[in-house]
Design a protein around this motif. Sequence first.
Motif, PDB file in Angstrom:
ATOM      1  N   LYS A   4       0.844  -1.184   0.000  1.00  0.00           N
ATOM      2  CA  LYS A   4       0.000   0.000   0.000  1.00  0.00           C
ATOM      3  C   LYS A   4       0.890   1.248   0.000  1.00  0.00           C
ATOM      4  CE  LYS A   4      -0.494   0.417   5.012  1.00  0.00           C
ATOM      5  NZ  LYS A   4      -1.374   0.432   6.165  1.00  0.00           N
ATOM      6  N   ILE A   5       0.284   2.360  -0.387  1.00  0.00           N
ATOM      7  CA  ILE A   5       1.005   3.635  -0.418  1.00  0.00           C
ATOM      8  C   ILE A   5       0.480   4.500   0.724  1.00  0.00           C
ATOM      9  CG2 ILE A   5       1.367   5.760  -1.746  1.00  0.00           C
ATOM     10  CD1 ILE A   5       1.258   4.007  -4.294  1.00  0.00           C
ATOM     11  N   THR A   6       1.391   5.031   1.521  1.00  0.00           N
ATOM     12  CA  THR A   6       0.972   5.837   2.674  1.00  0.00           C
ATOM     13  C   THR A   6       0.832   7.312   2.294  1.00  0.00           C
ATOM     14  OG1 THR A   6       3.205   6.369   3.406  1.00  0.00           O
ATOM     15  CG2 THR A   6       2.281   4.262   4.157  1.00  0.00           C
ATOM     16  N   GLU A   8       2.511   9.684   2.962  1.00  0.00           N
ATOM     17  CA  GLU A   8       3.776  10.402   2.721  1.00  0.00           C
ATOM     18  C   GLU A   8       4.087  10.537   1.232  1.00  0.00           C
ATOM     19  OE1 GLU A   8       3.650   8.167   5.495  1.00  0.00           O
ATOM     20  OE2 GLU A   8       3.362  10.076   6.551  1.00  0.00           O
ATOM     21  N   CYS A   9       3.285   9.904   0.382  1.00  0.00           N
ATOM     22  CA  CYS A   9       3.508   9.966  -1.077  1.00  0.00           C
ATOM     23  C   CYS A   9       3.611  11.415  -1.546  1.00  0.00           C
ATOM     24  CB  CYS A   9       2.336   9.272  -1.784  1.00  0.00           C
ATOM     25  SG  CYS A   9       2.374   9.402  -3.578  1.00  0.00           S
ATOM     26  N   ILE A  10       4.664  11.687  -2.356  1.00  0.00           N
ATOM     27  CA  ILE A  10       4.876  13.045  -2.872  1.00  0.00           C
ATOM     28  C   ILE A  10       4.440  13.162  -4.335  1.00  0.00           C
ATOM     29  CG2 ILE A  10       6.731  13.616  -1.242  1.00  0.00           C
ATOM     30  CD1 ILE A  10       8.737  12.943  -3.553  1.00  0.00           C
ATOM     31  N   ASN A  11       3.721  12.151  -4.811  1.00  0.00           N
ATOM     32  CA  ASN A  11       3.149  12.182  -6.164  1.00  0.00           C
ATOM     33  C   ASN A  11       4.193  12.352  -7.257  1.00  0.00           C
ATOM     34  OD1 ASN A  11       0.362  11.860  -5.472  1.00  0.00           O
ATOM     35  ND2 ASN A  11       0.325  13.983  -4.779  1.00  0.00           N
ATOM     36  N   CYS A  12       5.346  11.691  -7.089  1.00  0.00           N
ATOM     37  CA  CYS A  12       6.393  11.833  -8.108  1.00  0.00           C
ATOM     38  C   CYS A  12       6.130  10.957  -9.323  1.00  0.00           C
ATOM     39  CB  CYS A  12       7.757  11.498  -7.510  1.00  0.00           C
ATOM     40  SG  CYS A  12       7.988   9.740  -7.153  1.00  0.00           S
ATOM     41  N   GLY A  13       5.362   9.878  -9.164  1.00  0.00           N
ATOM     42  CA  GLY A  13       5.017   9.005 -10.286  1.00  0.00           C
ATOM     43  C   GLY A  13       6.077   7.975 -10.635  1.00  0.00           C
ATOM     44  N   ALA A  14       7.175   7.920  -9.893  1.00  0.00           N
ATOM     45  CA  ALA A  14       8.281   7.024 -10.248  1.00  0.00           C
ATOM     46  C   ALA A  14       7.896   5.545 -10.204  1.00  0.00           C
ATOM     47  CB  ALA A  14       9.464   7.263  -9.311  1.00  0.00           C
ATOM     48  N   CYS A  15       6.937   5.191  -9.385  1.00  0.00           N
ATOM     49  CA  CYS A  15       6.586   3.777  -9.200  1.00  0.00           C
ATOM     50  C   CYS A  15       5.742   3.202 -10.336  1.00  0.00           C
ATOM     51  CB  CYS A  15       5.837   3.607  -7.884  1.00  0.00           C
ATOM     52  SG  CYS A  15       4.420   4.725  -7.715  1.00  0.00           S
ATOM     53  N   VAL A  16       5.004   4.049 -11.016  1.00  0.00           N
ATOM     54  CA  VAL A  16       3.987   3.560 -11.962  1.00  0.00           C
ATOM     55  C   VAL A  16       4.581   2.664 -13.049  1.00  0.00           C
ATOM     56  CG1 VAL A  16       2.301   4.250 -13.701  1.00  0.00           C
ATOM     57  CG2 VAL A  16       2.433   5.478 -11.537  1.00  0.00           C
ATOM     58  N   ILE A  64      -3.346  11.275  -3.562  1.00  0.00           N
ATOM     59  CA  ILE A  64      -2.050  10.589  -3.699  1.00  0.00           C
ATOM     60  C   ILE A  64      -2.230   9.320  -4.540  1.00  0.00           C
ATOM     61  CG2 ILE A  64      -1.032  11.431  -1.534  1.00  0.00           C
ATOM     62  CD1 ILE A  64      -1.834   8.694  -0.287  1.00  0.00           C
ATOM     63  N   TYR A  65      -1.111   8.797  -4.996  1.00  0.00           N
ATOM     64  CA  TYR A  65      -1.150   7.555  -5.765  1.00  0.00           C
ATOM     65  C   TYR A  65      -1.689   6.420  -4.893  1.00  0.00           C
ATOM     66  CZ  TYR A  65       1.430   9.484  -9.745  1.00  0.00           C
ATOM     67  OH  TYR A  65       1.782  10.208 -10.844  1.00  0.00           O
ATOM     68  N   PHE A  66      -2.281   5.421  -5.549  1.00  0.00           N
ATOM     69  CA  PHE A  66      -2.796   4.268  -4.803  1.00  0.00           C
ATOM     70  C   PHE A  66      -2.521   2.976  -5.575  1.00  0.00           C
ATOM     71  CE2 PHE A  66      -6.543   3.450  -7.453  1.00  0.00           C
ATOM     72  CZ  PHE A  66      -6.788   4.697  -8.039  1.00  0.00           C
ATOM     73  N   VAL A  87      11.918   1.732  -5.795  1.00  0.00           N
ATOM     74  CA  VAL A  87      12.165   3.022  -6.461  1.00  0.00           C
ATOM     75  C   VAL A  87      11.601   4.223  -5.705  1.00  0.00           C
ATOM     76  CG1 VAL A  87      12.244   1.953  -8.745  1.00  0.00           C
ATOM     77  CG2 VAL A  87      10.093   2.943  -7.928  1.00  0.00           C
ATOM     78  N   CYS A  88      10.699   4.000  -4.781  1.00  0.00           N
ATOM     79  CA  CYS A  88      10.052   5.138  -4.118  1.00  0.00           C
ATOM     80  C   CYS A  88      11.079   5.974  -3.340  1.00  0.00           C
ATOM     81  CB  CYS A  88       8.955   4.653  -3.184  1.00  0.00           C
ATOM     82  SG  CYS A  88       8.111   6.024  -2.371  1.00  0.00           S
ATOM     83  N   PRO A  89      11.177   7.263  -3.652  1.00  0.00           N
ATOM     84  CA  PRO A  89      12.206   8.091  -3.013  1.00  0.00           C
ATOM     85  C   PRO A  89      11.912   8.423  -1.554  1.00  0.00           C
ATOM     86  CG  PRO A  89      10.848   9.442  -4.463  1.00  0.00           C
ATOM     87  CD  PRO A  89      10.413   8.021  -4.670  1.00  0.00           C
ATOM     88  N   VAL A  90      10.669   8.223  -1.117  1.00  0.00           N
ATOM     89  CA  VAL A  90      10.337   8.570   0.273  1.00  0.00           C
ATOM     90  C   VAL A  90       9.865   7.338   1.071  1.00  0.00           C
ATOM     91  CG1 VAL A  90       9.844  10.991  -0.200  1.00  0.00           C
ATOM     92  CG2 VAL A  90       8.000   9.315  -0.418  1.00  0.00           C
ATOM     93  N   ASP A  91      10.096   6.160   0.500  1.00  0.00           N
ATOM     94  CA  ASP A  91       9.769   4.897   1.207  1.00  0.00           C
ATOM     95  C   ASP A  91       8.330   4.836   1.703  1.00  0.00           C
ATOM     96  OD1 ASP A  91      12.348   3.967   0.799  1.00  0.00           O
ATOM     97  OD2 ASP A  91      13.080   4.834   2.670  1.00  0.00           O
ATOM     98  N   CYS A  92       7.409   5.283   0.860  1.00  0.00           N
ATOM     99  CA  CYS A  92       6.003   5.250   1.306  1.00  0.00           C
ATOM    100  C   CYS A  92       5.221   4.086   0.701  1.00  0.00           C
ATOM    101  CB  CYS A  92       5.315   6.578   1.019  1.00  0.00           C
ATOM    102  SG  CYS A  92       5.035   6.890  -0.708  1.00  0.00           S
ATOM    103  N   CYS A  93       5.908   3.172  -0.011  1.00  0.00           N
ATOM    104  CA  CYS A  93       5.275   1.918  -0.441  1.00  0.00           C
ATOM    105  C   CYS A  93       5.632   0.887   0.623  1.00  0.00           C
ATOM    106  CB  CYS A  93       5.804   1.461  -1.795  1.00  0.00           C
ATOM    107  SG  CYS A  93       5.450   2.605  -3.129  1.00  0.00           S
ATOM    108  N   VAL A  94       4.638   0.428   1.360  1.00  0.00           N
ATOM    109  CA  VAL A  94       4.903  -0.452   2.502  1.00  0.00           C
ATOM    110  C   VAL A  94       3.988  -1.681   2.445  1.00  0.00           C
ATOM    111  CG1 VAL A  94       5.631   1.486   3.945  1.00  0.00           C
ATOM    112  CG2 VAL A  94       3.244   0.745   3.991  1.00  0.00           C
TER     113      VAL A  94
HETATM  114 FE1  SF4 Z   1       4.289   8.200  -4.375  1.00  0.00          FE
HETATM  115 FE2  SF4 Z   1       6.515   6.815  -3.950  1.00  0.00          FE
HETATM  116 FE3  SF4 Z   1       5.015   6.315  -6.122  1.00  0.00          FE
HETATM  117 FE4  SF4 Z   1       6.425   8.589  -5.941  1.00  0.00          FE
HETATM  118  S1  SF4 Z   1       7.282   6.514  -6.057  1.00  0.00           S
HETATM  119  S2  SF4 Z   1       4.259   8.372  -6.627  1.00  0.00           S
HETATM  120  S3  SF4 Z   1       6.281   9.045  -3.758  1.00  0.00           S
HETATM  121  S4  SF4 Z   1       4.410   6.003  -4.003  1.00  0.00           S
END
Ligand code: SF4
Length: 119
Positions: A4-6, A8-16, A64-66, A87-94
């Motif tokens: 799940k994404i918490t 703290e997600c900064i909406n960078c889109g890197a995970c998609v 935020i992303y989900f 890849v998440c830069p803020v470790d919010c995928c847990v």
């Molecule tokens: Fe959010 Fe992390 Fe995905 Fe960026 S990589 S959109 S911070 S969940």
Amino acid sequence: MSIKITNECINCGACVAECPNHAIYEGSEEWSLSEGTNIKGIVKISSGLLIDAESSQTPEKRDIYFIVRDKCTECVGFYDEPQCMSVCPVDCCVLDEENVESKKSLLEKKKFLHGEPPI
Ligand code: SF4
Ligand code: SF4
């Protein structure tokens, strides 16, 4: 477990782009089971609901992303570790402690999403 994404997600889109199941969506984006998978027709999802795999579903988050639980396999069957976590830069995928799944069930989910691999 699924991931799940918490908040703290900064909406960078890197995970998609890293997700092999197209399980990650931007906030407010409609999702479907068929996108990025081989699922077609009416199927039962984990909540017990029957849905049309190709129909658009209500976004699970607005800001935020989900991650769509029914599409997340923790990358089992594709990679050794969850790619979004890597890849998440803020470790919010847990790990989602409320949705525990065995490796066997994650592999079955992968088969459900993509079918049997070609021989
Ligand atoms: Fe959010 Fe992390 Fe995905 Fe960026 S990589 S959109 S911070 S969940
Ligand atoms: Fe997608 Fe893998 Fe992240 Fe699940 S763990 S959302 S399958 S990248």
